[in-house]
Scaffold this active site. Structure first.
Site, PDB file in Angstrom:
ATOM      1  CB  CYS A 184      -5.925   6.072 -51.099  1.00  0.00           C
ATOM      2  SG  CYS A 184      -4.897   6.376 -49.698  1.00  0.00           S
ATOM      3  CB  THR A 186      -3.256   5.908 -46.437  1.00  0.00           C
ATOM      4  OG1 THR A 186      -2.758   4.897 -47.305  1.00  0.00           O
ATOM      5  CG2 THR A 186      -2.147   6.340 -45.502  1.00  0.00           C
TER       6      THR A 186
HETATM    7  P1  5GP Z   1      -6.411   8.919 -57.866  1.00  0.00           P
HETATM    8  O1  5GP Z   1      -5.996   9.627 -59.119  1.00  0.00           O
HETATM    9  O2  5GP Z   1      -7.204   7.687 -58.147  1.00  0.00           O
HETATM   10  O3  5GP Z   1      -7.086   9.831 -56.881  1.00  0.00           O
HETATM   11  O4  5GP Z   1      -5.058   8.475 -57.135  1.00  0.00           O
HETATM   12  C1  5GP Z   1      -4.155   7.594 -57.747  1.00  0.00           C
HETATM   13  C2  5GP Z   1      -3.031   7.283 -56.780  1.00  0.00           C
HETATM   14  O5  5GP Z   1      -3.512   6.650 -55.596  1.00  0.00           O
HETATM   15  C3  5GP Z   1      -1.989   6.301 -57.300  1.00  0.00           C
HETATM   16  O6  5GP Z   1      -1.120   6.852 -58.238  1.00  0.00           O
HETATM   17  C4  5GP Z   1      -1.296   5.892 -56.013  1.00  0.00           C
HETATM   18  O7  5GP Z   1      -0.316   6.815 -55.594  1.00  0.00           O
HETATM   19  C5  5GP Z   1      -2.437   5.933 -54.997  1.00  0.00           C
HETATM   20  N1  5GP Z   1      -2.913   4.569 -54.677  1.00  0.00           N
HETATM   21  C6  5GP Z   1      -3.243   3.586 -55.538  1.00  0.00           C
HETATM   22  N2  5GP Z   1      -3.663   2.493 -54.864  1.00  0.00           N
HETATM   23  C7  5GP Z   1      -3.584   2.790 -53.554  1.00  0.00           C
HETATM   24  C8  5GP Z   1      -3.846   2.054 -52.364  1.00  0.00           C
HETATM   25  O8  5GP Z   1      -4.306   0.920 -52.368  1.00  0.00           O
HETATM   26  N3  5GP Z   1      -3.591   2.696 -51.193  1.00  0.00           N
HETATM   27  C9  5GP Z   1      -3.095   3.969 -51.152  1.00  0.00           C
HETATM   28  N4  5GP Z   1      -2.825   4.507 -49.968  1.00  0.00           N
HETATM   29  N5  5GP Z   1      -2.861   4.706 -52.268  1.00  0.00           N
HETATM   30  C10 5GP Z   1      -3.094   4.113 -53.444  1.00  0.00           C
END
Ligand code: 5GP
Length: 348
Positions: A184, A186
């Site tokens: 992400c 953001t």
């Molecule tokens: P991780 O477990 O990989 O740290 O986080 C997974 C979460 O990241 C997902 O469930 C979703 O909420 C968030 N996420 C997935 N793709 C994106 C993206 O392209 N941008 C953002 N801002 N969040 C994402």
């Protein structure tokens, strides 16, 4: 403009203090939880970890593998009703452990209705990057009106007042996390976010006060982080990156210079937007990145590693059941948690 001065914390900022315990072995710990949900009245029993509804991790193969360990999978929203039908017919147990994902467009709504009709799936994951819009809340109410008895998980938000609003608008489980995800961007692109551990603590408190539940989504990088999320009050934890790179994930294994990896990308990344929408709309920046993650074989080994870690956490604080972990947790604020002196010399 206003500034809040109390410190907000991330997983890396704390450790869990060990406590005297009568538990002798981690095999005595149960990770099963049983919930009855606020708005739908639906009940669920299992291990409350959910594979993220990203196209890499939210696959039918993942659902089949995780269901064997009583874990859940949020299937990504790009799967067709026809494929859902085949999956549901052949794998009723895995379907019972799967969410259908839906965004807030009319097209999404129609497709989700069709999927629910053909698959009888009983759990909906209403997912948008920004759960603070009126349009999102209106869509949630509409979904609840159409599906009064179906478990609805909705998000993402990071503050107590919005958790309350979503619970009062029909959500059973509110998904927590803005900006902590492994792919992400953001926070870099917008400057918006909230440290995930504090978000979980504050949102769980708000939700539990109303008889609702929360799912901590994003930012877990190790079994210890998953344990901290539960200890902070999360009822469910959603994982993307930690489940990436496995056989059950979407994408081919690529081999370069003897190293095997799989491609993993954010669902708002340029790569995902081009794949599913043709291009990145001009008015929005891509808020996800693409990465090559090491290939890790069957997801089962990773699942056992995560569950073993959480059981061990429970043993350290004397929690017989996952349900007791949060009550028995004292977090301590730390400035360093890992000794990384040999990280670069890891034996293969
Ligand atoms: P991780 O477990 O990989 O740290 O986080 C997974 C979460 O990241 C997902 O469930 C979703 O909420 C968030 N996420 C997935 N793709 C994106 C993206 O392209 N941008 C953002 N801002 N969040 C994402």
């Amino acid at each position: 403009m206003r500034i809040e001065y109390d410190v907000k914390l991330d997983f890396k900022d704390v450790l869990i203090r060990p406590k005297r315990s009568v538990l002798t072995s981690r095999s005595e710990v149960s990770l099963e939880r049983e919930f009855r949900f606020k708005n739908s009245g639906a009940t669920w029993k299992g291990v409350p970890i959910i594979a993220a509804n990203m196209d890499h991790t939210g696959t039918f193969e993942m659902a089949k593998a995780l269901a064997k360990h009583q874990l859940l999978t949020a299937i990504d929203k790009f799967i067709s009703p026809a494929d859902w039908q085949v999956f549901a017919t052949r794998n009723p147990e895995a379907t019972a452990a799967s969410f259908v994902s839906v965004g807030i467009s009319e097209e999404d709504f129609v497709k989700a209705q069709e999927i629910i009709k053909v698959s009888k799936v009983k759990m909906i994951c209403l997912d948008v990057a920004n759960g603070y819009t009126e349009r999102f809340v209106d869509f949630l109410k509409r979904l609840r009106d159409n599906y009064p008895d179906t478990l609805i998980m909705a998000g993402n938000v990071v503050t107590g007042e919005m958790v309350e609003e979503l619970l009062l608008s029909g959500a059973d489980v509110v998904k927590i996390g803005i900006g902590p995800g492994s792919v992400c961007t953001t926070r870099e692109k917008t400057g918006v976010g909230y440290p995930q551990l504090s978000a979980i603590i504050e949102c769980a408190d708000a939700a539990h006060g109303l008889g609702g539940h929360v799912c901590a989504d994003g930012g877990c990088t190790s079994p210890g982080d998953v344990a901290k999320a539960f200890a902070a009050g999360a009822d469910f934890v959603m994982l993307g990156g930690m489940l990436s790179g496995h056989d059950e994930c979407l994408g081919e294994v690529i081999e370069e210079d003897g190293v095997r990896f799989k491609r993993f990308y954010g669902m708002s990344s340029k790569e995902a937007m081009e794949k599913y929408h043709g291009s990145v709309a001009e008015y929005r920046a891509s808020e996800g990145r693409s990465v090559d993650v090491p290939y890790r074989g069957a997801v089962k080994n990773t699942v056992l590693d995560i569950l073993g870690g959480i059981r061990s956490t429970c043993t350290y604080v004397g929690a017989h059941r996952l349900k007791e972990l949060s009550k028995r947790t004292t977090f301590i604020r730390v400035t360093q948690q890992l000794n990384e002196v040999f990280v670069a010399h890891q034996a293969k």
